[in-house]
Enzyme design. Structure first.
Site: not given
Length: 316
Positions: A10, A58, A83, A109, A117, A167
Protein backbone atom coordinates in the site's frame (compact mmCIF):
# COMPACT_ATOMS: atom_id res chain seq x y z
CA UNK A 1 23.99 -11.29 5.24
CA UNK A 2 22.19 -8.01 4.59
CA UNK A 3 18.96 -7.39 6.46
CA UNK A 4 15.82 -8.10 4.47
CA UNK A 5 13.94 -4.91 3.63
CA UNK A 6 10.20 -5.09 4.27
CA UNK A 7 7.56 -2.74 2.95
CA UNK A 8 3.77 -2.80 2.62
CA UNK A 9 2.58 -2.66 -0.98
CA UNK A 10 0.00 0.00 0.00
CA UNK A 11 2.95 2.31 0.68
CA UNK A 12 4.41 1.43 -2.72
CA UNK A 13 1.06 2.37 -4.26
CA UNK A 14 1.01 5.84 -2.70
CA UNK A 15 4.64 6.51 -3.58
CA UNK A 16 4.13 5.36 -7.17
CA UNK A 17 1.19 7.72 -7.65
CA UNK A 18 3.23 10.66 -6.35
CA UNK A 19 6.14 9.78 -8.64
CA UNK A 20 3.88 9.41 -11.67
CA UNK A 21 2.20 12.76 -10.97
CA UNK A 22 5.33 14.53 -12.16
CA UNK A 23 5.05 12.94 -15.61
CA UNK A 24 1.27 12.88 -15.99
CA UNK A 25 -0.45 16.22 -15.41
CA UNK A 26 -3.82 14.59 -16.16
CA UNK A 27 -3.53 12.05 -13.33
CA UNK A 28 -6.39 12.38 -10.81
CA UNK A 29 -6.68 10.46 -7.53
CA UNK A 30 -9.88 9.85 -5.53
CA UNK A 31 -10.16 8.38 -2.04
CA UNK A 32 -12.95 7.49 0.36
CA UNK A 33 -11.78 9.19 3.56
CA UNK A 34 -8.90 6.70 3.95
CA UNK A 35 -5.95 8.57 2.42
CA UNK A 36 -3.75 8.01 5.47
CA UNK A 37 -4.35 4.25 5.32
CA UNK A 38 -4.37 3.70 1.56
CA UNK A 39 -1.34 5.99 1.30
CA UNK A 40 -2.89 8.14 -1.38
CA UNK A 41 -2.13 10.92 1.09
CA UNK A 42 1.38 10.86 -0.37
CA UNK A 43 -0.10 11.90 -3.71
CA UNK A 44 -2.31 14.46 -1.98
CA UNK A 45 0.72 16.12 -0.43
CA UNK A 46 2.44 16.30 -3.82
CA UNK A 47 -0.62 17.36 -5.84
CA UNK A 48 -3.43 18.63 -3.60
CA UNK A 49 -5.26 20.18 -6.56
CA UNK A 50 -5.60 16.77 -8.24
CA UNK A 51 -6.73 14.83 -5.17
CA UNK A 52 -10.39 14.51 -4.18
CA UNK A 53 -11.70 12.99 -0.94
CA UNK A 54 -15.14 11.59 -1.72
CA UNK A 55 -15.93 10.73 1.89
CA UNK A 56 -17.21 7.42 3.20
CA UNK A 57 -19.19 6.79 0.02
CA UNK A 58 -17.33 4.27 -2.12
CA UNK A 59 -20.12 3.65 -4.62
CA UNK A 60 -20.43 7.39 -5.23
CA UNK A 61 -16.64 7.60 -5.60
CA UNK A 62 -16.69 4.95 -8.35
CA UNK A 63 -19.38 6.92 -10.18
CA UNK A 64 -17.26 10.06 -9.93
CA UNK A 65 -14.25 8.13 -11.21
CA UNK A 66 -16.28 6.93 -14.18
CA UNK A 67 -17.32 10.48 -14.98
CA UNK A 68 -13.76 11.80 -14.80
CA UNK A 69 -12.47 8.93 -16.94
CA UNK A 70 -15.08 9.73 -19.60
CA UNK A 71 -13.39 13.12 -20.06
CA UNK A 72 -10.08 11.46 -20.94
CA UNK A 73 -8.33 11.94 -17.60
CA UNK A 74 -6.31 9.20 -15.93
CA UNK A 75 -8.12 8.41 -12.68
CA UNK A 76 -7.32 6.18 -9.71
CA UNK A 77 -10.02 5.43 -7.13
CA UNK A 78 -8.87 4.06 -3.78
CA UNK A 79 -10.31 2.41 -0.69
CA UNK A 80 -9.98 -0.78 1.32
CA UNK A 81 -10.56 -3.91 -0.79
CA UNK A 82 -13.69 -4.77 1.19
CA UNK A 83 -15.29 -1.51 0.16
CA UNK A 84 -13.76 -1.00 -3.30
CA UNK A 85 -14.68 -4.48 -4.53
CA UNK A 86 -17.49 -5.35 -2.13
CA UNK A 87 -19.56 -2.32 -1.26
CA UNK A 88 -19.11 -0.66 -4.65
CA UNK A 89 -19.40 -3.80 -6.81
CA UNK A 90 -22.55 -2.83 -8.70
CA UNK A 91 -21.19 0.60 -9.61
CA UNK A 92 -17.84 -0.86 -10.64
CA UNK A 93 -19.63 -3.41 -12.81
CA UNK A 94 -22.19 -1.12 -14.46
CA UNK A 95 -20.51 2.31 -14.50
CA UNK A 96 -16.87 1.26 -15.08
CA UNK A 97 -16.82 -2.30 -16.42
CA UNK A 98 -19.80 -2.17 -18.77
CA UNK A 99 -18.66 0.98 -20.65
CA UNK A 100 -15.05 -0.25 -20.31
CA UNK A 101 -13.81 3.03 -18.84
CA UNK A 102 -10.21 3.83 -18.05
CA UNK A 103 -10.54 3.69 -14.25
CA UNK A 104 -7.85 2.17 -12.04
CA UNK A 105 -9.01 0.85 -8.67
CA UNK A 106 -6.37 0.82 -5.96
CA UNK A 107 -7.68 -1.57 -3.30
CA UNK A 108 -5.61 -1.77 -0.12
CA UNK A 109 -5.88 -3.77 3.12
CA UNK A 110 -6.86 -6.97 1.33
CA UNK A 111 -6.83 -10.43 2.88
CA UNK A 112 -6.32 -11.96 6.31
CA UNK A 113 -3.21 -9.85 6.93
CA UNK A 114 -5.41 -6.83 7.71
CA UNK A 115 -5.13 -8.45 11.14
CA UNK A 116 -6.80 -6.74 14.08
CA UNK A 117 -9.47 -5.09 11.90
CA UNK A 118 -11.19 -8.47 11.84
CA UNK A 119 -13.54 -10.39 9.57
CA UNK A 120 -15.55 -7.40 8.33
CA UNK A 121 -12.42 -5.85 6.81
CA UNK A 122 -10.48 -9.01 5.85
CA UNK A 123 -11.60 -9.20 2.22
CA UNK A 124 -10.85 -12.66 0.85
CA UNK A 125 -13.39 -12.43 -1.95
CA UNK A 126 -12.29 -9.41 -3.99
CA UNK A 127 -10.28 -11.21 -6.68
CA UNK A 128 -13.23 -13.53 -7.31
CA UNK A 129 -15.61 -10.58 -7.61
CA UNK A 130 -13.40 -8.56 -9.94
CA UNK A 131 -12.52 -11.56 -12.14
CA UNK A 132 -16.19 -11.94 -13.05
CA UNK A 133 -16.47 -8.45 -14.56
CA UNK A 134 -15.90 -8.68 -18.34
CA UNK A 135 -12.82 -6.79 -19.46
CA UNK A 136 -11.52 -6.13 -15.93
CA UNK A 137 -7.77 -6.61 -15.45
CA UNK A 138 -6.81 -7.91 -11.98
CA UNK A 139 -3.33 -7.40 -10.51
CA UNK A 140 -1.88 -8.56 -7.18
CA UNK A 141 1.79 -7.56 -6.79
CA UNK A 142 4.20 -9.45 -4.54
CA UNK A 143 6.51 -6.72 -3.25
CA UNK A 144 7.41 -3.02 -3.36
CA UNK A 145 9.26 -3.17 -6.68
CA UNK A 146 6.51 -5.10 -8.41
CA UNK A 147 3.77 -2.91 -6.92
CA UNK A 148 5.30 0.31 -8.22
CA UNK A 149 5.86 -1.23 -11.64
CA UNK A 150 2.26 -2.48 -11.66
CA UNK A 151 0.86 0.99 -10.95
CA UNK A 152 2.89 2.44 -13.81
CA UNK A 153 1.74 -0.33 -16.15
CA UNK A 154 -1.90 0.12 -15.11
CA UNK A 155 -1.70 3.83 -15.83
CA UNK A 156 -0.45 3.15 -19.37
CA UNK A 157 -3.06 0.44 -19.99
CA UNK A 158 -6.33 1.49 -21.60
CA UNK A 159 -9.20 -0.07 -19.67
CA UNK A 160 -10.39 -0.80 -16.12
CA UNK A 161 -7.85 -2.29 -13.72
CA UNK A 162 -8.25 -3.64 -10.18
CA UNK A 163 -5.01 -3.58 -8.16
CA UNK A 164 -4.76 -5.39 -4.82
CA UNK A 165 -2.39 -4.07 -2.14
CA UNK A 166 -1.63 -5.19 1.40
CA UNK A 167 -1.36 -3.60 4.82
CA UNK A 168 1.39 -5.88 6.11
CA UNK A 169 5.04 -5.10 5.39
CA UNK A 170 6.47 -7.90 3.22
CA UNK A 171 10.02 -8.71 2.04
CA UNK A 172 11.29 -6.89 -1.04
CA UNK A 173 12.91 -9.55 -3.20
CA UNK A 174 12.81 -8.07 -6.71
CA UNK A 175 15.69 -5.91 -7.94
CA UNK A 176 14.35 -2.53 -9.07
CA UNK A 177 17.25 -2.14 -11.52
CA UNK A 178 16.53 -5.36 -13.39
CA UNK A 179 12.86 -6.12 -12.75
CA UNK A 180 10.50 -5.78 -15.71
CA UNK A 181 6.73 -5.87 -15.23
CA UNK A 182 4.74 -7.19 -18.18
CA UNK A 183 0.96 -7.09 -17.84
CA UNK A 184 -0.55 -10.56 -18.20
CA UNK A 185 2.76 -12.42 -18.01
CA UNK A 186 3.82 -14.69 -15.14
CA UNK A 187 7.37 -14.75 -13.83
CA UNK A 188 9.24 -17.99 -13.22
CA UNK A 189 11.39 -17.45 -10.14
CA UNK A 190 12.77 -20.97 -9.84
CA UNK A 191 12.93 -23.95 -12.16
CA UNK A 192 11.94 -27.43 -11.08
CA UNK A 193 10.41 -30.63 -12.45
CA UNK A 194 8.74 -32.36 -9.48
CA UNK A 195 5.94 -29.89 -8.70
CA UNK A 196 4.99 -26.33 -9.57
CA UNK A 197 4.04 -23.74 -6.96
CA UNK A 198 2.08 -20.85 -8.46
CA UNK A 199 1.64 -17.93 -6.07
CA UNK A 200 0.45 -14.34 -5.98
CA UNK A 201 0.85 -11.38 -3.63
CA UNK A 202 2.53 -11.92 -0.28
CA UNK A 203 2.40 -15.70 -0.84
CA UNK A 204 5.10 -15.48 -3.50
CA UNK A 205 7.81 -15.01 -0.89
CA UNK A 206 6.34 -17.89 1.13
CA UNK A 207 6.43 -20.05 -2.00
CA UNK A 208 10.13 -19.40 -2.43
CA UNK A 209 10.78 -20.36 1.19
CA UNK A 210 8.68 -23.50 0.68
CA UNK A 211 10.76 -24.42 -2.36
CA UNK A 212 13.91 -24.30 -0.22
CA UNK A 213 12.23 -26.54 2.36
CA UNK A 214 11.26 -29.00 -0.33
CA UNK A 215 14.77 -29.00 -1.79
CA UNK A 216 16.07 -30.16 1.59
CA UNK A 217 13.77 -33.18 1.19
CA UNK A 218 14.92 -33.86 -2.35
CA UNK A 219 11.88 -32.34 -4.07
CA UNK A 220 12.64 -29.92 -6.90
CA UNK A 221 9.85 -27.32 -7.01
CA UNK A 222 9.25 -24.81 -9.76
CA UNK A 223 8.02 -21.43 -8.49
CA UNK A 224 5.94 -19.03 -10.59
CA UNK A 225 4.78 -15.56 -9.59
CA UNK A 226 1.43 -14.63 -11.12
CA UNK A 227 1.03 -10.89 -10.56
CA UNK A 228 -1.70 -10.56 -13.19
CA UNK A 229 -4.52 -12.94 -12.30
CA UNK A 230 -6.69 -11.70 -15.15
CA UNK A 231 -5.77 -12.07 -17.93
CA UNK A 232 -3.95 -15.18 -16.71
CA UNK A 233 -0.71 -16.22 -18.38
CA UNK A 234 -2.03 -19.57 -19.60
CA UNK A 235 1.16 -20.29 -21.51
CA UNK A 236 3.39 -20.39 -18.42
CA UNK A 237 0.73 -22.28 -16.43
CA UNK A 238 0.13 -24.95 -19.06
CA UNK A 239 3.86 -25.40 -19.67
CA UNK A 240 4.31 -26.02 -15.94
CA UNK A 241 1.42 -28.49 -15.92
CA UNK A 242 2.93 -30.49 -18.78
CA UNK A 243 6.46 -30.47 -17.41
CA UNK A 244 5.87 -31.06 -13.68
CA UNK A 245 2.55 -32.93 -13.64
CA UNK A 246 1.11 -31.35 -10.48
CA UNK A 247 0.44 -27.79 -9.30
CA UNK A 248 -0.01 -26.10 -5.93
CA UNK A 249 -1.49 -22.59 -5.90
CA UNK A 250 -0.95 -20.15 -3.03
CA UNK A 251 -2.92 -16.96 -2.38
CA UNK A 252 -4.12 -14.75 0.47
CA UNK A 253 -7.68 -15.11 -0.75
CA UNK A 254 -10.51 -17.59 -0.68
CA UNK A 255 -9.79 -20.86 -2.46
CA UNK A 256 -13.05 -20.13 -4.30
CA UNK A 257 -12.76 -17.88 -7.34
CA UNK A 258 -9.22 -16.60 -6.99
CA UNK A 259 -5.84 -17.60 -8.40
CA UNK A 260 -6.38 -21.29 -7.68
CA UNK A 261 -9.65 -21.31 -9.57
CA UNK A 262 -8.13 -19.45 -12.51
CA UNK A 263 -5.24 -21.91 -12.70
CA UNK A 264 -7.54 -24.92 -12.37
CA UNK A 265 -9.72 -23.59 -15.21
CA UNK A 266 -6.65 -23.16 -17.42
CA UNK A 267 -5.11 -26.60 -16.88
CA UNK A 268 -8.48 -28.31 -17.30
CA UNK A 269 -8.49 -26.99 -20.86
CA UNK A 270 -4.85 -27.48 -21.83
CA UNK A 271 -3.32 -30.22 -19.67
CA UNK A 272 -5.49 -31.74 -16.92
CA UNK A 273 -3.33 -32.32 -13.84
CA UNK A 274 -4.05 -32.20 -10.08
CA UNK A 275 -4.26 -28.67 -8.65
CA UNK A 276 -4.08 -28.29 -4.87
CA UNK A 277 -5.05 -24.87 -3.50
CA UNK A 278 -3.52 -23.08 -0.54
CA UNK A 279 -5.74 -20.20 0.56
CA UNK A 280 -8.56 -19.31 2.93
CA UNK A 281 -10.84 -22.35 3.05
CA UNK A 282 -14.35 -20.89 2.73
CA UNK A 283 -14.38 -19.36 6.21
CA UNK A 284 -14.44 -15.84 7.61
CA UNK A 285 -11.36 -14.47 9.32
CA UNK A 286 -11.17 -12.95 12.78
CA UNK A 287 -9.21 -10.31 14.64
CA UNK A 288 -5.59 -10.99 15.57
CA UNK A 289 -1.95 -10.20 14.76
CA UNK A 290 -1.38 -10.52 11.01
CA UNK A 291 1.57 -12.90 11.18
CA UNK A 292 -0.27 -15.17 13.58
CA UNK A 293 -3.39 -15.21 11.42
CA UNK A 294 -1.46 -16.09 8.29
CA UNK A 295 -0.11 -19.20 9.99
CA UNK A 296 -3.46 -20.06 11.57
CA UNK A 297 -5.20 -19.99 8.20
CA UNK A 298 -2.47 -22.03 6.52
CA UNK A 299 -0.96 -19.16 4.55
CA UNK A 300 2.61 -20.15 5.29
CA UNK A 301 5.65 -21.69 3.65
CA UNK A 302 5.27 -24.74 5.87
CA UNK A 303 1.74 -25.44 4.63
CA UNK A 304 2.72 -24.84 1.01
CA UNK A 305 5.54 -27.38 1.41
CA UNK A 306 3.16 -29.95 2.94
CA UNK A 307 0.65 -29.48 0.13
CA UNK A 308 3.46 -29.78 -2.43
CA UNK A 309 4.51 -33.12 -0.93
CA UNK A 310 0.90 -34.29 -1.13
CA UNK A 311 0.78 -33.19 -4.76
CA UNK A 312 3.96 -35.08 -5.62
CA UNK A 313 2.51 -38.20 -3.99
CA UNK A 314 -0.38 -38.07 -6.45
CA UNK A 315 2.06 -38.73 -9.28
CA UNK A 316 3.07 -42.12 -7.89
Amino acid sequence: MADVIKKATRESYGEALAELSEKYSDLIVLDADLAAATKTGIFKKACPERFFDCGIAEANMMGIAAGIASTGKKVFASSFAMFAAGRAFEIVRNSIGYPHLNVKIGATHAGISVGEDGATHQCNEDIALMRTIPGMTVICPADDVEAKAAVAAALEFNGPVYMRFGRLAVPVFNDKDTYKFELGKGVQLKDGNDVTIIATGLMVNEAMIAADMLAADGINARVINIHTIKPLDKEIVCKAARETGVIVTAEEHSVIGGLGSAVADAVTECCPVPVIKVGVNDVFGHSGPAAQLLKEFGLSAENIAEKAKAAVALKK
